[in-house]
Each structure stands twice: as C-alpha cells, then as structure tokens.
Write a protein that holds these residues in place. Sequence first.
Motif: not given
Length: 482
Positions: A405-417
């Motif tokens: 989902a577009p609102d999750e792309i930034e999260a999956v690129l973060n450490t441990f996310a």
Amino acid sequence: MFRLKDHWSDWLPASDRASAITIMQLKPLARIYLDSYKFSLLGILIVTLASLIWIDWALVASWTAFVVFAQLLVVHTARNFLGELDTQPPLSLRRVRHWAYRIIGTTSLFNIAGGLSLLMFWREHVPENNYFLLFVAAASITPSILVNYTYLPTALTSIFIITGSAILTLVVHFSNVNLALSIGFVIYAVSLTDHIVRINADFTAKLIMAYEKNHLIDTLYKTMADHAAARKTAEDASRVKSQFLANMSHELRTPLNAILGFAEIMKKQVFGPIENPKYQSYLDDIHSSGLHLLGLINDVLDLSKIEAGQYSLDESEVNIDELAEDCIRLIDIRAVSSDIGLEKHFVQPLPMLKADQRAMRQIWLNLIANAVKFSGKGQPVTLTADYLADGSFYIGVDDQGPGIAPDEIEAVLNTFAQGTEGKARPGEGSGLGLAIVQGLLAAHGGSFKLDSELGKGTSVRAIFPGNRVIHPHSHLRSIASS
C-alpha cells in the motif's frame, strides 16, 4: 580431498587473531573433556573386565593403570587451561601456544595408551579376543572425533594413533585376513579424516566471522568512548547497543554454531544410518531453524557495521550474469517449493560493475528472497538488469505478489519495519533486509528505488552510479591493449 597444510596455521597460532581463534576452539574442547571423562573411565573399566577373560590380570592391570593415568592427565590439563583462561585473561600468544601443545600432547598420550591394548593383548590363537580388540578400536574413534571436532590436531591424533595401532598390530601378525582388515582400517581412517577436516573447516570459518564481528564491535566501542562530552547521551545509548550486540554474538553464535555442526553431522549420517525417519525430519527442522536464527543474527550485526560506517568495500569487476546464476542457485530450492519460476531479463550486452561482489550478492539475494516470500504459487519472479537514462545501471527484481500500500512503502524501507504482508507472516523475517540493501548501496554511492501497486506486484531497483559501469566495448579494448 582434504589438504592438511591449509590448516597448519590454525594449529600453531602466530598472531593475535589466530591466537583468539585457537582459544575459541580449545575452550569448548576443554569443557567437553571435563564433562565426558567419567564415561571414558566407564569404557576403560568395561574393556578391562572383558580382557580378563583372555589376558593375564597383571598385564591388564598395568594397561588399565596407564590409560587411567593418561585420562586423568587430560582432565587435569583441561581444568588448568580453563582456570588460567578465567583468572588471567587475555592469554599471551606464548601461553596459547603452550596450552595448545599441552592439550595435543596429553590427548596423544591417552590415544597411545588406548592403542597399546591392541599390541599388548593380541593373542595369535584367540580370535575372539582379537576381534574384540579391533571392535573396541574402531568403535572408540567415532566418539573421540565427535568430542574433538572443534580442534583439528586432537581429532587427527585420535584417528591416526588408534588406526595406526590397529594397522601395526595386523601387519605384525600378518595373514591374509589381517591384511584385508588393515586395508579396511586405512580406508576408514582416510574417510574419517576427510570428514573431520571439512567439518572443522566449516566450524573454524564461523569462528573467524564471529571474531571479526566482535573485533569490529570492540573498535566501535573504543571510538565512541573518545567522543566529546556534549554527545554523552548518544554515546551511552550506542554503548548499550554495542554491548548488546557483543553479548548476542558471544552467547548465541557460539552454541548455535555447535548445534548446526552436530545437526549437519547427523543429517549426513556420517557415522552410521539413522533408522527412524522421524528423527531425520527432526534433524532437518533443527538445522533449518538454526540457519534461520543465524541469518537473523548476521543481519543485525551487518546492519550495525553499515550504520557505523565501518563497512569496507572489497572492489572487483563483477560479472552480473554469473552473480545472478549464483543467487538463483542459492534461492532455487525455496522457489521450487512454492512453484515459483525465476526468470532473467537482462540488457545485452551486459556490462561489468566495479563493486564489492559479496555486497552485491547480499543485495540481490535479499531482494529475490523478499519477492519469493510474498509471491503466490505459480507466480514468476523476474531478475532485471539494465541502464537508466543518466548512464547509471541497476539490478532489480519484479514480482506479481500482493504489492504494498502507498502509505506503507516508507515504513517497509525503515529498519526493523514491516508492511501488512510481513506482519501476517510472523517468523519469516526481521525487517532488516531492505535496510541492509540501502546501506550497502550507499557504500557504493548508489541508491534504492521501490515501486509497488496494491494487488499488482512490486518492482525494486538497486541503482549503481555510472562511474561504476564498465561498458563491454571499453572492457574489450582494455583486454586487447594488455
């Protein structure tokens, strides 16, 4: 086939690094000696009582006294080594060599004492006694090398001395049957030596990796201690993190490597078949779970190294097609089990890249593993490699999985996310893969791009700058000029 000269430097440490690794090999060995000597004494007692059936009691008593003395000397040496290791760390290079010689010497003496039973108790016209002695010699080698697998010299002395005693006895009392038995012992010794050298090499390689990562953590700790007082709060937080990683490396990796080593020995059924298939299934589960946990630990430590800016590149000219085939081979079993086909769509002709081959392999493996993990059965995963308009070059992976989902792309690129799909698959990842990919690309001056559409799949690109691209025509000119 094994080459003993490749391992000589591990036997006689000549540097601080080799000394530390030798201690890591000798320490578990000494502890095993202290834990297992009672069983060894029980075995000696059984051999003594059985030998009294055929052999004069005075001769048996003499041998028993000698072999018990040798066993107690091994225990005494192991206890003193561990005591000095606990009370006087760190040991100097000279002291490590001293203890290595002592442990090798006492172990050799014990094996010689055991092997003497063949020469002392052999009776030409008592075949029952002789076959019993040969059985004891052959049966004693297996537990001996299982105990000594962490340190190659002691494992090899067990094999060579015991089998050497058997062969010498058979040759001295020559007959056609004894000749056949001696040839069998030679083949047995060569096979066991090959196996133990390979197992020890794998164990030592893991120790070296653990040592290097611990050394890096210690270096980071010392560097942070020199920072200005104004950064004390951040410094304290980093110190706690570094200490945690150091503890994790020591407390988890060392026993985990031992578990993997023993599980691999039993999976391969090196010392005999495993009759019950249920046990084989359990061994597979133990080994795969251990590898999974080891991978998570390695990810955490690798990320720490990258974040600290201590990741040094070992650059070479990387053949992209060969690297892709290597990655496909490593991930193929997992893909086949999910009925996922791995395809390649590469621009032709392919350039070479000036990069760290190990880092590139880790980048591509992480991306392929993610694509395979989130793709459904029968959905293809495509490896891509091509130029961008600005002259940079990318390697990447496309899948037809559930997408992000577009609102999750930034999260999956973060450490441990992890995104929604990752959270729905607990135990299948730590959330470090993409963070490691980005860190390794940053070390190359590159960048990472992720495009995804919910329900239609994901496309990821690891982009290397144009100055790392070795174009095919320029590469050919370089070869021709040389």
